[in-house]
Design an enzyme around this catalytic site. Structure first.
Site, PDB file in Angstrom:
ATOM      1  N   ASP A  13       0.597   3.767  -0.279  1.00 40.51           N
ATOM      2  CA  ASP A  13       0.197   3.333  -1.619  1.00 40.51           C
ATOM      3  C   ASP A  13       0.682   4.312  -2.692  1.00 40.51           C
ATOM      4  OD1 ASP A  13      -1.310   1.500  -0.038  1.00 40.51           O
ATOM      5  OD2 ASP A  13      -3.007   2.890  -0.045  1.00 40.51           O
ATOM      6  N   GLU A 193      -2.598  -7.985  -3.392  1.00 43.51           N
ATOM      7  CA  GLU A 193      -3.152  -6.678  -3.714  1.00 43.51           C
ATOM      8  C   GLU A 193      -2.046  -5.769  -4.254  1.00 43.51           C
ATOM      9  OE1 GLU A 193      -4.698  -5.302   0.033  1.00 43.51           O
ATOM     10  OE2 GLU A 193      -2.760  -4.539   0.694  1.00 43.51           O
TER      11      GLU A 193
END
Length: 314
Positions: A13, A193
């Site tokens: 991420d 997401e």
């Protein structure tokens, strides 16, 4: 064609922000999911050797004491903010984690120094699983963009946007921009997401990630005209096919959860994302630490649309 190597290993991420002070700031999920780590350098490649600094650690107990996911560092209204998701435990209830979103703030010029103040939960008005918050400013308005569960919609998370009153408070109800609906978004898990925003060529682009976090993980794209009402779902167009996905030929799997930054020339858009280099994951992919940070230049077509290419080559 040049095969890429990871910029930083075992950092999922990834988020890189280029600030006006000439530094690049990097943060990401660490394998232990227990802290917020920052590093900075004057070049993107310099981030690899930069000394990480742990700026905030989870408490031992409480609603945000486990599984710190996907931190992002932003400079909003003359202060540094890190947005992240955290859960009260590692237990899965009803097949879903219990994450909510939080913010911490630092008013020091260098966010690797000074004190980080816990600003509390970023409350969306919907008490369900949520994560992967980012912010951006357009025409003087600060916006919050994130992923959240709607109990009336199949899947784990959809993408939402809302205006912000302060850098840690919303100023309007969530507006859903996208939900998992295509085959490539619903492999393993029904997920939208990890949104990230890019403004160029008269458009606002939102990239996002979908499906399970193994080799099925892939990236999609939404876009709107820069003069459109960004809070109107009708302003947004959603691409039906993924823009970045696994490259079996060169062995780079599950690219996703990206951010955008700019090269040292100040103009070249750089795509920052994580990916794996093997598919034989033992157990749940969530607990596998081998999602590595990659960076490559983004290209553009004649219509001003971004061309992501393949994750394995520049």
């Amino acid at each position: 064609m040049q095969k890429l190597t990871p910029l930083i290993e075992q950092r999922a991420d990834p988020f890189i922000y280029k600030h006006t002070d000439g530094y690049y700031y990097f943060t990401a999920s660490v394998p232990e999911y227990n802290r917020i780590e920052l590093r900075r350098a004057t070049t993107i490649t310099g981030l690899a050797a930069a000394q990480p600094v742990d700026v905030w650690r989870k408490p031992d107990t409480g609603p945000y004491s486990e599984l710190l996911w996907a931190p992002e560092i932003h400079f909003n209204e003359r202060a540094w903010y890190v947005y992240f998701a955290a859960a009260p435990s590692r237990d899965i209830k009803d097949k879903l984690f219990q994450h909510r979103m939080y913010a911490v703030r630092n008013t020091n010029a260098n966010p690797l120094e000074g004190e980080w103040e816990f600003m509390g939960q970023v409350d969306t008005g919907i008490d369900t699983f949520c994560l992967d918050a980012t912010t951006f400013t357009h025409k003087g308005q600060l916006y919050y963009l994130w992923a959240q569960k709607d109990t009336g919609i199949e899947g784990n998370s959809n993408l939402y946007i809302a205006p912000m009153k302060t850098p840690w408070q919303l100023d309007g109800p969530p507006v859903m921009l996208s939900k998992p609906e295509f085959d490539w978004e619903t492999r393993g898990f029904w997920v939208n997401e990890g949104p990230s925003v890019l403004k160029r060529n008269g458009k606002i682009f939102i990239s996002y990630s979908a499906s399970a976090t193994d080799e099925n993980y892939a990236m999609g794209l939404l876009w709107a005209d820069e003069d459109a009402n960004l809070l109107d779902p009708a302003s947004w167009t959603k691409m039906k096919e993924p823009v970045l996905q696994t490259c079996y030929e060169h062995g780079v799997y599950g690219p996703g959860h990206n951010s955008f930054t700019y090269g040292e020339d100040g103009d070249t858009v750089m795509l920052v994302y994580h990916a794996r280099t093997y598919t034989e994951i033992v157990g749940d992919p969530l607990w596998n630490p081998d999602r590595h940070t990659y960076v490559k230049p983004l290209k553009w077509d004649d219509q001003g649309m971004p061309v992501f290419g393949r994750p394995s080559i520049a």
